[in-house]
Design an enzyme around this catalytic site. Sequence first.
Site, PDB file in Angstrom:
ATOM      1  N   ASN A 121      -1.327 -20.149  34.505  1.00  0.00           N
ATOM      2  CA  ASN A 121      -1.909 -21.780  34.376  1.00  0.00           C
ATOM      3  C   ASN A 121      -0.964 -22.583  33.551  1.00  0.00           C
ATOM      4  O   ASN A 121      -0.719 -23.633  33.923  1.00  0.00           O
ATOM      5  CB  ASN A 121      -3.170 -21.413  33.580  1.00  0.00           C
ATOM      6  CG  ASN A 121      -4.404 -21.064  34.443  1.00  0.00           C
ATOM      7  OD1 ASN A 121      -4.334 -21.391  35.905  1.00  0.00           O
ATOM      8  ND2 ASN A 121      -5.389 -20.449  34.106  1.00  0.00           N
TER       9      ASN A 121
ATOM     10  N   GLU B  43     -10.614 -14.753  34.937  1.00  0.00           N
ATOM     11  CA  GLU B  43      -9.712 -14.083  35.915  1.00  0.00           C
ATOM     12  C   GLU B  43     -10.139 -12.736  36.205  1.00  0.00           C
ATOM     13  O   GLU B  43      -9.289 -11.824  36.733  1.00  0.00           O
ATOM     14  CB  GLU B  43      -8.373 -14.304  35.765  1.00  0.00           C
ATOM     15  CG  GLU B  43      -7.863 -13.496  34.510  1.00  0.00           C
ATOM     16  CD  GLU B  43      -7.951 -14.179  33.173  1.00  0.00           C
ATOM     17  OE1 GLU B  43      -7.288 -13.540  32.119  1.00  0.00           O
ATOM     18  OE2 GLU B  43      -8.887 -15.024  32.930  1.00  0.00           O
TER      19      GLU B  43
ATOM     20  N   HIS C 118      -3.655 -25.584  35.900  1.00  0.00           N
ATOM     21  CA  HIS C 118      -5.146 -25.033  36.286  1.00  0.00           C
ATOM     22  C   HIS C 118      -5.465 -25.347  37.696  1.00  0.00           C
ATOM     23  O   HIS C 118      -6.017 -24.270  38.232  1.00  0.00           O
ATOM     24  CB  HIS C 118      -6.086 -25.663  35.467  1.00  0.00           C
ATOM     25  CG  HIS C 118      -5.947 -25.021  34.007  1.00  0.00           C
ATOM     26  ND1 HIS C 118      -6.208 -23.882  33.341  1.00  0.00           N
ATOM     27  CD2 HIS C 118      -5.082 -25.617  32.915  1.00  0.00           C
ATOM     28  CE1 HIS C 118      -5.857 -23.794  32.435  1.00  0.00           C
ATOM     29  NE2 HIS C 118      -5.215 -24.811  31.926  1.00  0.00           N
TER      30      HIS C 118
ATOM     31  N   ASP D  34      -8.404  -7.763  37.169  1.00  0.00           N
ATOM     32  CA  ASP D  34      -7.852  -8.572  36.203  1.00  0.00           C
ATOM     33  C   ASP D  34      -6.514  -9.184  36.958  1.00  0.00           C
ATOM     34  O   ASP D  34      -5.516  -8.493  37.054  1.00  0.00           O
ATOM     35  CB  ASP D  34      -7.734  -8.371  34.803  1.00  0.00           C
ATOM     36  CG  ASP D  34      -7.493  -9.556  33.938  1.00  0.00           C
ATOM     37  OD1 ASP D  34      -8.467  -9.812  33.367  1.00  0.00           O
ATOM     38  OD2 ASP D  34      -6.491  -9.558  33.611  1.00  0.00           O
TER      39      ASP D  34
ATOM     40  N   ASP E  89      -6.901 -22.185  39.939  1.00  0.00           N
ATOM     41  CA  ASP E  89      -8.064 -22.072  40.477  1.00  0.00           C
ATOM     42  C   ASP E  89      -7.759 -21.563  42.130  1.00  0.00           C
ATOM     43  O   ASP E  89      -8.769 -20.946  42.708  1.00  0.00           O
ATOM     44  CB  ASP E  89      -8.531 -23.473  40.733  1.00  0.00           C
ATOM     45  CG  ASP E  89      -9.233 -23.801  39.430  1.00  0.00           C
ATOM     46  OD1 ASP E  89      -9.411 -23.017  38.557  1.00  0.00           O
ATOM     47  OD2 ASP E  89      -9.799 -25.067  39.164  1.00  0.00           O
TER      48      ASP E  89
END
Length: 299
Positions: A173, A209, A178, A165, A182
Amino acid sequence: MSNPGTSVSKSLFELALDSLPDGVVLIDADRRVIYSNAALIRQWGVPEEIAATRDEHLMLGYACQQLVDPAQFLNEVDRVTPTNEPVEDELLLRDGRILMRRSVPFVTDGAFAGRLWVFSDVTEARSARLDPLCGIANRRAYSADFPAFAEGAPDGSVRSVGILDVDNFKAYNDLYGHAAGDLVLRQIGALLRKRIAPVDDMAFRIGGEEFLVACRVAEEGDAVAFFEALRAAVAGLDLPHEGNAPHGKVTISIGIGTFREPQPANDLFTQVDAALYRAKRDGRNRIERTERAALQASG
């Protein structure tokens, strides 16, 4: 590269390759393009003027513009071209297509004489099971494949499962946007693709994630070393993350479990996920193992 549209007389071999739906290119020992078929030109959208040059470097450069991971593509070409090693892997294109890449060498009098590359479009077959952002298997594939890994009969190896994780990813973010988030996930996907063995290992994106990796190793210590190297590789990207104190960069936490005897898939996931929670609770950017007694009891 030969132009499939010319009227030059062709061998039966070339005519046969021209009829294939797969893209085909033949390279000689000096890495000159000897032949390519019409399907390859269509598949990669190669401009006529580049196709006519027979210049491998121009062709590779044009191909790299379309790939999600051009460095891996070029490294594999450079690595295997002068060898007798066959190749089979998959390439993810920026437009979402997936091409299976296969290659076999030609050997004359024991010496490398050339290499045939074949590219097959497997987008439709793979897309239902592939996460398009990270280029690895998705939750649907996990649901189909993970139970067989966890519950299969012993095979002499140590099986290992790790749940990964990204630490404080929501904060990332919020701070960087974002699109930047990504990009982080893409880079982690690329690391997983490079580090897992294509036959025996599996990597899945199971949440936003969150990732799960299932692998086989010889000894338990090998599993710990594998996941520690993965943790260090993500930290080694040195991606700034002010919201991930005290580390100050993007890191991952990992829960892992190792076993030889079959384990119920759901119970195994629960135990490994609990180990991940402890890694998060105890400072992040670390690995925690499952409670051995609990894992054995579930088997």
